[in-house]
Design a protein around this motif. Structure first.
Motif, PDB file in Angstrom:
ATOM      1  N   PHE A 163     -28.401 -57.474  41.435  1.00  0.00           N
ATOM      2  CA  PHE A 163     -28.556 -58.856  41.005  1.00  0.00           C
ATOM      3  C   PHE A 163     -29.157 -59.683  42.131  1.00  0.00           C
ATOM      4  CE2 PHE A 163     -28.110 -62.472  38.613  1.00  0.00           C
ATOM      5  CZ  PHE A 163     -27.428 -63.452  39.293  1.00  0.00           C
TER       6      PHE A 163
ATOM      7  N   ASP B 235     -31.853 -72.457  40.771  1.00  0.00           N
ATOM      8  CA  ASP B 235     -32.174 -71.139  40.209  1.00  0.00           C
ATOM      9  C   ASP B 235     -30.941 -70.496  39.572  1.00  0.00           C
ATOM     10  OD1 ASP B 235     -34.802 -71.266  40.906  1.00  0.00           O
ATOM     11  OD2 ASP B 235     -34.708 -69.825  42.563  1.00  0.00           O
TER      12      ASP B 235
ATOM     13  N   LYS C 206     -37.477 -65.309  36.186  1.00  0.00           N
ATOM     14  CA  LYS C 206     -38.770 -64.912  36.767  1.00  0.00           C
ATOM     15  C   LYS C 206     -39.903 -65.199  35.781  1.00  0.00           C
ATOM     16  CE  LYS C 206     -37.521 -63.297  40.787  1.00  0.00           C
ATOM     17  NZ  LYS C 206     -37.143 -64.609  41.319  1.00  0.00           N
TER      18      LYS C 206
ATOM     19  N   ALA D  30     -30.960 -69.650  35.637  1.00  0.00           N
ATOM     20  CA  ALA D  30     -30.792 -68.264  35.179  1.00  0.00           C
ATOM     21  C   ALA D  30     -29.615 -68.168  34.204  1.00  0.00           C
ATOM     22  CB  ALA D  30     -30.577 -67.340  36.369  1.00  0.00           C
TER      23      ALA D  30
ATOM     24  N   LEU E  12     -29.861 -63.051  42.557  1.00  0.00           N
ATOM     25  CA  LEU E  12     -29.512 -64.444  42.901  1.00  0.00           C
ATOM     26  C   LEU E  12     -28.363 -64.390  43.900  1.00  0.00           C
ATOM     27  CD1 LEU E  12     -29.633 -65.745  39.248  1.00  0.00           C
ATOM     28  CD2 LEU E  12     -31.246 -66.406  41.025  1.00  0.00           C
TER      29      LEU E  12
ATOM     30  N   GLU F  99     -31.804 -63.063  35.265  1.00  0.00           N
ATOM     31  CA  GLU F  99     -32.785 -63.239  36.329  1.00  0.00           C
ATOM     32  C   GLU F  99     -34.205 -62.913  35.873  1.00  0.00           C
ATOM     33  OE1 GLU F  99     -32.324 -60.947  39.859  1.00  0.00           O
ATOM     34  OE2 GLU F  99     -33.364 -62.438  41.079  1.00  0.00           O
TER      35      GLU F  99
END
Lengths: 175, 292
Positions: B182, B57, A137, B61, B184, A133
């Motif tokens: 986390f 996303d 970002k 990721a 997401l 993540e």
């Protein structure tokens, strides 16, 4: 003058990563003196004439053929890796074109040969990955907003033009 | 009168959360009645653009977990400017378009639902000009605009699971894969992560989708002012490659470049008049050359 010099330099640059510079004409075509349809014709190359690719230049490819250097239309060339139609049916083995010297090796060995020791991505790498993540970002931090994109286009003298999409941009719109 | 108002206020305060959920469900039933014929259509209506972005996303990721970004802010900003400029000429100019270069020699590019596009360093190394980069990015942008990956992921997902995503309440943290640590957390992001890990995302798209993305890609790059022959140039150089046998490279996930060129040749007459638009070899070499 400087402009011309720069252009000449660019032409002289070797092609990035051109694994093979050999190509063949896929139809009878003309070798032109300049990258223009109405430039003078240096030679007529029959189908399957071998040419040496010097540089890609948009609609034209600069090649050496029949002892001359000139330009051939990009769509009039085909390249050795696809001559055998290796993967033209989609899922077939992309290595069949060079199957000769690789046959008998396990697929892992082939991958190693083809990437010549440089790190590539495998299906297992992807399937076993954990979502990062923080990296997402940081990726999103590089986004360009509309004004930045427009400024960038102006700097490159990119002028937007209206070109209709014959299929209609809304095709596939499901809402 | 005053009593009636107090009563109304009391009712409003007392309305429990489940009543609101029921109300939502009533709307869903209404939709189902309207769309009685088409299951696909119904699922898509409930799957919002926000869901699409979160799904992307999750995929992005996870791909970044497999292959990190090239550590070169100048290069990353450059591909974002090229990509956003092209996307501005598509039907979906206002998605949160995001472009990135990942550090792998494997030659490929990936489009994610919602507008994220990743290209590999291996692909970038094969390109000779900004118009070729534009051609490659425009092909991926076309996939996003036409929602090709979204359709592929939907078709490989259980329809119950799929339609549950549209009903996933925003902000409702799905405590999976580490819960609060986390981020997401949405169901859609979770589906994206799953799509990478179970291999669905790497499965080749229909050939017709690839050809469609090539055609629209050429048109988008031309609209943005680039030489239309950028994408044909990319396909030409891909035609010299043999794949690395990884199952992740462009040869494994796309039709043969020669087939793509044959298909693409049919649409080139429509853009022939723009063949003198810039290729920007100099700007490309300045940024990409210095990144090597």
């Amino acid at each position: 003058m400087l402009h011309l010099l720069f252009a000449a330099l660019l032409l002289a640059l070797p092609l990035a990563g051109f694994a093979q510079d050999q190509a063949f004409t896929n139809r009878s075509t003309e070798l032109k003196e300049k990258p223009e349809a109405n430039a003078s014709t240096l030679a007529t190359l029959p189908e399957n004439t071998g040419v040496k690719v010097v540089a890609r230049a948009g609609a034209w490819t600069r090649v050496e053929a029949a002892g001359r250097t000139g330009f051939v239309r990009v769509f009039h060339l085909r390249f050795p890796a696809t001559v055998e139609g290796a993967s033209s049916s989609g899922g077939s083995n992309p290595f069949s074109a060079i199957g000769g010297f690789l046959s008998g090796q396990k697929s892992d060995d082939r991958a190693r040969v083809a990437t010549t020791g440089v790190r590539g991505l495998s299906k297992e790498d992807v399937k076993n990955a954990s979502p990062d993540e923080a990296a997402l970002k940081s990726l999103q931090g590089y986004r360009a907003d509309k004004p930045a994109a427009e400024r960038f286009a102006r700097e490159g003298k990119l002028a937007a033009v209206k070109v209709a999409d014959p299929e209609g941009d809304n095709k596939g719109e499901r809402r | 009168m005053k009593r009636a108002m107090i009563l109304a206020a009391g009712l409003a305060c007392a309305t429990p959360a489940f009543a609101q959920l029921d109300f939502g469900r009533l709307i869903d039933y209404g939709r189902k009645a309207v769309d009685a014929g088409g299951k696909l259509k119904e699922a898509n209506r409930e799957f919002s653009q926000d869901d699409e972005i979160q799904l992307g996303d999750g995929i992005a990721a996870t791909l970044l977990g497999a292959s990190p970004l090239v550590k070169d802010a100048g290069l990353q900003r450059y591909v974002n400017r090229v990509g956003r400029w092209i996307a501005l000429h598509s039907d979906r100019p206002d998605l949160p378009w995001t472009f990135g270069v990942i550090e792998t020699k494997t030659v490929n590019a990936f489009a994610m639902p919602g507008g994220t596009v990743l290209v590999s360093r291996g692909l970038l190394d094969q390109l000779a000009s900004e118009s070729e980069l534009a051609g490659a990015l425009a092909h991926e942008i076309a996939h996003v605009v036409r929602r090709h990956q979204l359709a592929a992921i939907q078709s490989s997902t259980n329809s119950e699971v799929w339609s549950s995503i549209g009903k996933d309440v925003a902000g409702e943290a799905i405590a999976r894969r580490g819960g609060d640590t986390f981020g997401l957390k949405s169901k859609a992001a979770g589906l994206g992560i799953d799509a990478v890990k179970n291999g669905a995302f790497l499965r080749p798209l229909d050939r017709s989708m690839e050809y469609e993305a090539d055609r629209l890609g050429v048109i988008l790059a031309t609209r943005a002012g680039y030489d239309p022959y950028g994408l044909p140039g990319v396909l030409q150089v891909l035609g010299t490659l043999k794949g690395d046998g990884s199952g992740v490279d462009i040869m494994a996930t796309h039709p043969a470049p020669s087939d793509r060129l044959s298909e693409l040749e049919k649409v080139m007459p429509a853009v022939e008049g723009y063949a003198n638009q810039p290729r920007l070899e100099g700007r490309f070499r300045q940024v990409v050359g210095s990144a090597k």
